[in-house]
Design a protein around this motif. Structure first.
Motif, PDB file in Angstrom:
ATOM      1  N   VAL A 155       0.831  -1.215   0.000  1.00  0.00           N
ATOM      2  CA  VAL A 155       0.000   0.000   0.000  1.00  0.00           C
ATOM      3  C   VAL A 155       0.862   1.259   0.000  1.00  0.00           C
ATOM      4  CG1 VAL A 155      -1.702   1.318   1.313  1.00  0.00           C
ATOM      5  CG2 VAL A 155      -1.929  -1.154   1.120  1.00  0.00           C
ATOM      6  N   LEU A 156       1.876   1.305   0.829  1.00  0.00           N
ATOM      7  CA  LEU A 156       2.721   2.500   0.885  1.00  0.00           C
ATOM      8  C   LEU A 156       3.502   2.674  -0.411  1.00  0.00           C
ATOM      9  CD1 LEU A 156       4.015   2.303   4.549  1.00  0.00           C
ATOM     10  CD2 LEU A 156       2.186   3.732   3.644  1.00  0.00           C
ATOM     11  N   ASP A 157       3.996   1.573  -0.953  1.00  0.00           N
ATOM     12  CA  ASP A 157       4.700   1.652  -2.230  1.00  0.00           C
ATOM     13  C   ASP A 157       3.755   2.095  -3.337  1.00  0.00           C
ATOM     14  OD1 ASP A 157       7.132   0.904  -1.158  1.00  0.00           O
ATOM     15  OD2 ASP A 157       6.855  -1.217  -1.608  1.00  0.00           O
ATOM     16  N   TRP A 158       2.494   1.644  -3.283  1.00  0.00           N
ATOM     17  CA  TRP A 158       1.529   2.037  -4.300  1.00  0.00           C
ATOM     18  C   TRP A 158       1.311   3.546  -4.274  1.00  0.00           C
ATOM     19  CZ3 TRP A 158      -2.933   4.791  -4.592  1.00  0.00           C
ATOM     20  CH2 TRP A 158      -3.576   4.781  -5.821  1.00  0.00           C
ATOM     21  N   GLY A 159       1.219   4.131  -3.091  1.00  0.00           N
ATOM     22  CA  GLY A 159       1.001   5.572  -2.980  1.00  0.00           C
ATOM     23  C   GLY A 159       2.111   6.367  -3.639  1.00  0.00           C
ATOM     24  N   GLU A 160       3.352   5.970  -3.381  1.00  0.00           N
ATOM     25  CA  GLU A 160       4.491   6.661  -4.000  1.00  0.00           C
ATOM     26  C   GLU A 160       4.496   6.438  -5.514  1.00  0.00           C
ATOM     27  OE1 GLU A 160       8.036   5.343  -2.076  1.00  0.00           O
ATOM     28  OE2 GLU A 160       7.534   6.357  -0.200  1.00  0.00           O
ATOM     29  N   TRP A 161       4.215   5.202  -5.931  1.00  0.00           N
ATOM     30  CA  TRP A 161       4.179   4.861  -7.350  1.00  0.00           C
ATOM     31  C   TRP A 161       3.096   5.664  -8.063  1.00  0.00           C
ATOM     32  CZ3 TRP A 161       0.085   2.426  -9.907  1.00  0.00           C
ATOM     33  CH2 TRP A 161       0.354   1.963 -11.187  1.00  0.00           C
ATOM     34  N   ALA A 162       1.888   5.721  -7.471  1.00  0.00           N
ATOM     35  CA  ALA A 162       0.775   6.441  -8.082  1.00  0.00           C
ATOM     36  C   ALA A 162       1.073   7.933  -8.196  1.00  0.00           C
ATOM     37  CB  ALA A 162      -0.508   6.211  -7.284  1.00  0.00           C
ATOM     38  N   GLU A 163       1.726   8.482  -7.189  1.00  0.00           N
ATOM     39  CA  GLU A 163       2.084   9.903  -7.236  1.00  0.00           C
ATOM     40  C   GLU A 163       3.020  10.178  -8.410  1.00  0.00           C
ATOM     41  OE1 GLU A 163       4.186  13.278  -4.401  1.00  0.00           O
ATOM     42  OE2 GLU A 163       3.407  11.452  -3.492  1.00  0.00           O
ATOM     43  N   GLU A 164       4.006   9.319  -8.611  1.00  0.00           N
ATOM     44  CA  GLU A 164       4.935   9.486  -9.726  1.00  0.00           C
ATOM     45  C   GLU A 164       4.233   9.231 -11.068  1.00  0.00           C
ATOM     46  OE1 GLU A 164       8.147  10.676  -9.825  1.00  0.00           O
ATOM     47  OE2 GLU A 164       7.613  11.193  -7.761  1.00  0.00           O
ATOM     48  N   MET A 165       3.401   8.193 -11.127  1.00  0.00           N
ATOM     49  CA  MET A 165       2.698   7.871 -12.368  1.00  0.00           C
ATOM     50  C   MET A 165       1.773   9.012 -12.790  1.00  0.00           C
ATOM     51  SD  MET A 165       3.299   4.897 -13.864  1.00  0.00           S
ATOM     52  CE  MET A 165       1.818   4.279 -14.663  1.00  0.00           C
ATOM     53  N   SER A 166       1.156   9.684 -11.816  1.00  0.00           N
ATOM     54  CA  SER A 166       0.201  10.746 -12.146  1.00  0.00           C
ATOM     55  C   SER A 166       0.865  11.934 -12.837  1.00  0.00           C
ATOM     56  CB  SER A 166      -0.541  11.210 -10.895  1.00  0.00           C
ATOM     57  OG  SER A 166       0.329  11.891 -10.019  1.00  0.00           O
ATOM     58  N   LYS A 167       2.172  12.029 -12.762  1.00  0.00           N
ATOM     59  CA  LYS A 167       2.886  13.112 -13.440  1.00  0.00           C
ATOM     60  C   LYS A 167       2.946  12.883 -14.948  1.00  0.00           C
ATOM     61  CE  LYS A 167       5.747  14.017  -9.386  1.00  0.00           C
ATOM     62  NZ  LYS A 167       7.105  13.920  -8.821  1.00  0.00           N
ATOM     63  N   THR A 168       2.936  11.622 -15.365  1.00  0.00           N
ATOM     64  CA  THR A 168       3.104  11.298 -16.776  1.00  0.00           C
ATOM     65  C   THR A 168       1.964  10.484 -17.368  1.00  0.00           C
ATOM     66  OG1 THR A 168       4.364   9.318 -16.203  1.00  0.00           O
ATOM     67  CG2 THR A 168       5.626  11.351 -16.611  1.00  0.00           C
ATOM     68  N   HIS A 169       1.048  10.018 -16.520  1.00  0.00           N
ATOM     69  CA  HIS A 169      -0.033   9.149 -16.977  1.00  0.00           C
ATOM     70  C   HIS A 169      -1.374   9.605 -16.418  1.00  0.00           C
ATOM     71  CE1 HIS A 169       3.445   6.604 -17.710  1.00  0.00           C
ATOM     72  NE2 HIS A 169       2.682   5.780 -18.410  1.00  0.00           N
ATOM     73  N   ASP A 170      -2.449   9.217 -17.095  1.00  0.00           N
ATOM     74  CA  ASP A 170      -3.809   9.414 -16.606  1.00  0.00           C
ATOM     75  C   ASP A 170      -4.360   8.055 -16.206  1.00  0.00           C
ATOM     76  OD1 ASP A 170      -4.111  12.225 -17.026  1.00  0.00           O
ATOM     77  OD2 ASP A 170      -4.339  11.839 -19.169  1.00  0.00           O
ATOM     78  N   GLN A 171      -5.049   8.017 -15.088  1.00  0.00           N
ATOM     79  CA  GLN A 171      -5.675   6.796 -14.621  1.00  0.00           C
ATOM     80  C   GLN A 171      -7.087   6.740 -15.183  1.00  0.00           C
ATOM     81  OE1 GLN A 171      -6.029   6.573 -10.365  1.00  0.00           O
ATOM     82  NE2 GLN A 171      -6.071   4.353 -10.372  1.00  0.00           N
ATOM     83  N   THR A 172      -7.443   5.626 -15.824  1.00  0.00           N
ATOM     84  CA  THR A 172      -8.755   5.497 -16.437  1.00  0.00           C
ATOM     85  C   THR A 172      -9.426   4.195 -16.010  1.00  0.00           C
ATOM     86  OG1 THR A 172      -7.867   4.436 -18.419  1.00  0.00           O
ATOM     87  CG2 THR A 172      -8.053   6.819 -18.476  1.00  0.00           C
ATOM     88  N   ALA A 173     -10.732   4.188 -16.175  1.00  0.00           N
ATOM     89  CA  ALA A 173     -11.506   2.998 -15.819  1.00  0.00           C
ATOM     90  C   ALA A 173     -11.386   1.939 -16.908  1.00  0.00           C
ATOM     91  CB  ALA A 173     -12.967   3.369 -15.622  1.00  0.00           C
ATOM     92  N   CYS A 174     -11.309   0.705 -16.482  1.00  0.00           N
ATOM     93  CA  CYS A 174     -11.314  -0.422 -17.398  1.00  0.00           C
ATOM     94  C   CYS A 174     -12.721  -0.537 -17.990  1.00  0.00           C
ATOM     95  CB  CYS A 174     -10.944  -1.700 -16.636  1.00  0.00           C
ATOM     96  SG  CYS A 174     -11.133  -3.206 -17.597  1.00  0.00           S
ATOM     97  N   PRO A 175     -12.846  -0.682 -19.303  1.00  0.00           N
ATOM     98  CA  PRO A 175     -14.173  -0.779 -19.901  1.00  0.00           C
ATOM     99  C   PRO A 175     -14.915  -2.056 -19.505  1.00  0.00           C
ATOM    100  CG  PRO A 175     -12.491  -1.146 -21.557  1.00  0.00           C
ATOM    101  CD  PRO A 175     -11.791  -0.731 -20.299  1.00  0.00           C
ATOM    102  N   GLY A 176     -14.196  -3.044 -19.023  1.00  0.00           N
ATOM    103  CA  GLY A 176     -14.834  -4.301 -18.646  1.00  0.00           C
ATOM    104  C   GLY A 176     -15.379  -4.293 -17.232  1.00  0.00           C
ATOM    105  N   CYS A 177     -14.516  -3.975 -16.258  1.00  0.00           N
ATOM    106  CA  CYS A 177     -14.919  -4.058 -14.851  1.00  0.00           C
ATOM    107  C   CYS A 177     -15.257  -2.700 -14.246  1.00  0.00           C
ATOM    108  CB  CYS A 177     -13.834  -4.742 -14.025  1.00  0.00           C
ATOM    109  SG  CYS A 177     -12.254  -3.866 -13.975  1.00  0.00           S
ATOM    110  N   GLY A 178     -14.851  -1.612 -14.914  1.00  0.00           N
ATOM    111  CA  GLY A 178     -15.155  -0.272 -14.410  1.00  0.00           C
ATOM    112  C   GLY A 178     -14.214   0.225 -13.327  1.00  0.00           C
ATOM    113  N   LEU A 179     -13.240  -0.588 -12.942  1.00  0.00           N
ATOM    114  CA  LEU A 179     -12.283  -0.162 -11.919  1.00  0.00           C
ATOM    115  C   LEU A 179     -11.177   0.680 -12.549  1.00  0.00           C
ATOM    116  CD1 LEU A 179     -11.988  -3.523  -9.933  1.00  0.00           C
ATOM    117  CD2 LEU A 179     -13.372  -1.510  -9.358  1.00  0.00           C
ATOM    118  N   PHE A 180     -10.674   1.641 -11.801  1.00  0.00           N
ATOM    119  CA  PHE A 180      -9.631   2.542 -12.312  1.00  0.00           C
ATOM    120  C   PHE A 180      -8.265   1.869 -12.185  1.00  0.00           C
ATOM    121  CE2 PHE A 180     -13.118   5.367 -12.130  1.00  0.00           C
ATOM    122  CZ  PHE A 180     -12.846   6.377 -13.046  1.00  0.00           C
TER     123      PHE A 180
END
Length: 66
Positions: free
Chosen positions: A32-57
């Motif tokens: 969980v803690l690693d995910w938070g740091e990873w997501a913060e870095e990813m958000s600088k270069t990527h957009d998080q979107t929902a999966c068209p199948g399950c609807g989860l981001f």
């Protein structure tokens, strides 16, 4: 002296598809803690979107540059 509470050592795993129409989910750190740091870095270069199948981001796509 500094202490790091998350060493970035979590392996990357892609959450499993839950429907036949899921796109491949982006691999993410397990911790969980690693995910938070990873997501913060990813958000600088990527957009998080929902999966068209399950609807989860669970899909990260590179940001479009203009």
């Amino acid at each position: 002296m500094s202490i790091s509470i998350c060493g970035g050592g979590s392996p990357l795993e892609a959450p499993p598809a839950t429907t036949d129409t899921c796109e491949p989910h982006t691999p993410k750190p397990v911790g969980v803690l690693d995910w938070g740091e990873w997501a913060e870095e990813m958000s600088k270069t990527h957009d998080q979107t929902a999966c068209p199948g399950c609807g989860l981001f669970l899909i990260w796509r590179p940001k479009e540059t203009h």
